[in-house]
Design an enzyme around this catalytic site. Sequence first.
Site, PDB file in Angstrom:
ATOM      1  N   LYS A 131       2.833   1.364  -4.102  1.00 20.89           N
ATOM      2  CA  LYS A 131       2.046   0.743  -5.177  1.00 20.89           C
ATOM      3  C   LYS A 131       2.684   0.857  -6.562  1.00 20.89           C
ATOM      4  CE  LYS A 131      -2.514   0.856  -3.057  1.00 20.89           C
ATOM      5  NZ  LYS A 131      -3.935   1.122  -3.288  1.00 20.89           N
ATOM      6  N   ASN A 189     -11.336  17.791 -11.496  1.00 20.20           N
ATOM      7  CA  ASN A 189     -10.252  17.804 -10.526  1.00 20.20           C
ATOM      8  C   ASN A 189      -9.828  19.226 -10.206  1.00 20.20           C
ATOM      9  OD1 ASN A 189      -8.404  16.287  -8.894  1.00 20.20           O
ATOM     10  ND2 ASN A 189      -6.767  17.016 -10.234  1.00 20.20           N
ATOM     11  N   ASN A 195      -1.167  -3.719  -6.022  1.00 16.02           N
ATOM     12  CA  ASN A 195      -1.449  -3.730  -4.580  1.00 16.02           C
ATOM     13  C   ASN A 195      -1.354  -5.143  -4.007  1.00 16.02           C
ATOM     14  OD1 ASN A 195      -3.837  -4.897  -5.478  1.00 16.02           O
ATOM     15  ND2 ASN A 195      -5.079  -3.901  -3.917  1.00 16.02           N
ATOM     16  N   ALA A 231      -6.358   6.681  -7.061  1.00 15.40           N
ATOM     17  CA  ALA A 231      -7.644   5.973  -6.969  1.00 15.40           C
ATOM     18  C   ALA A 231      -8.512   6.300  -8.182  1.00 15.40           C
ATOM     19  CB  ALA A 231      -8.355   6.356  -5.676  1.00 15.40           C
ATOM     20  N   GLY A 255     -11.638  14.007  -8.666  1.00 16.17           N
ATOM     21  CA  GLY A 255     -10.253  13.679  -8.345  1.00 16.17           C
ATOM     22  C   GLY A 255      -9.559  13.077  -9.549  1.00 16.17           C
ATOM     23  N   ALA A 256      -8.237  13.137  -9.538  1.00 14.53           N
ATOM     24  CA  ALA A 256      -7.468  12.589 -10.665  1.00 14.53           C
ATOM     25  C   ALA A 256      -6.166  11.959 -10.164  1.00 14.53           C
ATOM     26  CB  ALA A 256      -7.179  13.697 -11.684  1.00 14.53           C
ATOM     27  N   GLY A 257      -6.181  11.445  -8.930  1.00 12.87           N
ATOM     28  CA  GLY A 257      -5.003  10.796  -8.355  1.00 12.87           C
ATOM     29  C   GLY A 257      -5.006   9.301  -8.653  1.00 12.87           C
ATOM     30  N   ASP A 259      -7.638  -3.137  -6.729  1.00 10.80           N
ATOM     31  CA  ASP A 259      -8.445  -1.961  -6.354  1.00 10.80           C
ATOM     32  C   ASP A 259      -9.571  -1.719  -7.365  1.00 10.80           C
ATOM     33  OD1 ASP A 259      -6.939  -1.359  -4.085  1.00 10.80           O
ATOM     34  OD2 ASP A 259      -5.533  -0.122  -5.214  1.00 10.80           O
ATOM     35  N   TYR A 284     -14.097   6.025   3.481  1.00 10.10           N
ATOM     36  CA  TYR A 284     -14.840   5.087   4.336  1.00 10.10           C
ATOM     37  C   TYR A 284     -14.657   5.388   5.821  1.00 10.10           C
ATOM     38  CZ  TYR A 284     -10.224   3.039   4.212  1.00 10.10           C
ATOM     39  OH  TYR A 284      -8.874   2.876   4.264  1.00 10.10           O
ATOM     40  N   THR A 331       0.839  -1.181   0.000  1.00 10.77           N
ATOM     41  CA  THR A 331       0.000   0.000   0.000  1.00 10.77           C
ATOM     42  C   THR A 331       0.882   1.242   0.000  1.00 10.77           C
ATOM     43  OG1 THR A 331      -1.910   1.039   1.065  1.00 10.77           O
ATOM     44  CG2 THR A 331      -0.337  -0.043   2.534  1.00 10.77           C
TER      45      THR A 331
HETATM   46  P1  ATR Z   1      -5.387   8.708  -4.073  1.00 14.73           P
HETATM   47  O1  ATR Z   1      -4.295   7.699  -4.283  1.00 14.73           O
HETATM   48  O2  ATR Z   1      -6.257   8.423  -2.885  1.00 14.73           O
HETATM   49  O3  ATR Z   1      -6.176   8.954  -5.315  1.00 14.73           O
HETATM   50  P2  ATR Z   1      -3.888  11.099  -4.575  1.00 14.73           P
HETATM   51  O4  ATR Z   1      -3.204  10.417  -5.711  1.00 14.73           O
HETATM   52  O5  ATR Z   1      -3.063  11.929  -3.636  1.00 14.73           O
HETATM   53  O6  ATR Z   1      -4.649  10.062  -3.653  1.00 14.73           O
HETATM   54  O7  ATR Z   1      -5.080  12.006  -5.192  1.00 14.73           O
HETATM   55  C1  ATR Z   1      -5.894  12.810  -4.410  1.00 14.73           C
HETATM   56  C2  ATR Z   1      -6.871  13.563  -5.310  1.00 14.73           C
HETATM   57  O8  ATR Z   1      -7.753  14.319  -4.478  1.00 14.73           O
HETATM   58  C3  ATR Z   1      -6.198  14.545  -6.247  1.00 14.73           C
HETATM   59  O9  ATR Z   1      -6.895  14.542  -7.469  1.00 14.73           O
HETATM   60  C4  ATR Z   1      -6.360  15.884  -5.514  1.00 14.73           C
HETATM   61  O10 ATR Z   1      -6.447  17.002  -6.358  1.00 14.73           O
HETATM   62  P3  ATR Z   1      -5.126  17.724  -6.973  1.00 14.73           P
HETATM   63  O11 ATR Z   1      -4.782  16.954  -8.208  1.00 14.73           O
HETATM   64  O12 ATR Z   1      -5.554  19.104  -7.265  1.00 14.73           O
HETATM   65  O13 ATR Z   1      -4.072  17.627  -5.900  1.00 14.73           O
HETATM   66  C5  ATR Z   1      -7.695  15.693  -4.861  1.00 14.73           C
HETATM   67  N1  ATR Z   1      -7.834  16.519  -3.654  1.00 14.73           N
HETATM   68  C6  ATR Z   1      -7.083  16.492  -2.538  1.00 14.73           C
HETATM   69  N2  ATR Z   1      -7.526  17.393  -1.625  1.00 14.73           N
HETATM   70  C7  ATR Z   1      -8.582  18.021  -2.209  1.00 14.73           C
HETATM   71  C8  ATR Z   1      -9.472  19.055  -1.795  1.00 14.73           C
HETATM   72  N3  ATR Z   1      -9.362  19.629  -0.594  1.00 14.73           N
HETATM   73  N4  ATR Z   1     -10.429  19.460  -2.654  1.00 14.73           N
HETATM   74  C9  ATR Z   1     -10.553  18.886  -3.885  1.00 14.73           C
HETATM   75  N5  ATR Z   1      -9.742  17.891  -4.327  1.00 14.73           N
HETATM   76  C10 ATR Z   1      -8.781  17.476  -3.507  1.00 14.73           C
END
Ligand code: ATR
Length: 300
Positions: free
Chosen positions: A79, A163, A100, A143, A139-141, A115, A242, A75
């Site tokens: 990953k 995002n 993972n 997950a 979001g675009a991280g 995942d 969660y 994790t």
């Molecule tokens: P994970 O592996 O859980 O996806 P990550 O790769 O760090 O974690 O991605 C987190 C996502 O949440 C990103 O898309 C982030 O937006 P940015 O690309 O602008 O960083 C988004 N995120 C984090 N905090 C946020 C907030 N307060 N409001 C909106 N989006 C948020």
Amino acid sequence: MAQVDPVALKISGKAKLVGVLGYPVEHSLSPPMQNAAVAAAGIDAVYIPMAVAPDDLGTVVNGLRAAGFVGVNVTIPHKVNALRLVDELSASAEMVGAVNTLHFVEDKVLGYNTDGTGFLQSLAVAGVEPAGLTVTVLGAGGAARSIALHLAMAGVERINLINRTYDKAGELAAVVNSHLGTNPHSVARPHPWDERSLRECLSHSQLLVNTTPVGMSSHSPGQSPVQTQWLHQELVVYDTVYNPLRTELIQQAEQAGCLALSGSEMLVMQGAESFRIWFGQEPNVDEMRRALLRALRNTR
Ligand code: ATR
């Protein structure tokens, strides 16, 4: 506080060893969940958490193989880095570019990513068929990448990627569309994180997936990325957060008459898939869910 019944868990000198490598790892909910599955199956095995610094990952994985481990989950933050330790990748892991689950088989390390498949299974369990749906992913991280790629493969009609950092939504949309090969239209489209985009995308969507940490107890408890009036009854709302189980977004969804799905199901399903890979048998998913919910209550 006891999360594993020591009587139910039978560990002999021949016990099969599995576990999770993370840094930190102490908050992982996989040990109680996997050990509950082991106990329910009556297998002679144990699943242990291991805090492994990024620089030590290769050494530890080689050591665990030498010690006869069956496999491990990896994790955050391992990953992507674990990819270089893998001899053969599953289609999912290759598509997502992250693993993972590692399975040590003879002289090979097999790498999986459960995942995204876990996410799809949790939709299936809830009776949601993704083919043909218009989806909005927040979001675009990591997950979001895994979820969007699997949704695209499952045949959704459109994925709106919204995002905070617009460029990252654009990059992810390009990745998703490039995986669709001969598909005639671009499934994924990036949108800015503003009220107009959110309202507009949600009004056309049948599934909303939040992959941001907004609403997480350790990040922004009680907050939600959307307003209740943007939701509608035909929308299924899936919050990958969660902890807490009933996030603000889940409560809004219930108020709006939406089917609301918690990220805890994705955790259960990805864990169940890892269990199948290592032990080649069906885990008791109800017991895993019960153990996870118990552990979540204890972390509050
Ligand atoms: P994970 O592996 O859980 O996806 P990550 O790769 O760090 O974690 O991605 C987190 C996502 O949440 C990103 O898309 C982030 O937006 P940015 O690309 O602008 O960083 C988004 N995120 C984090 N905090 C946020 C907030 N307060 N409001 C909106 N989006 C948020």
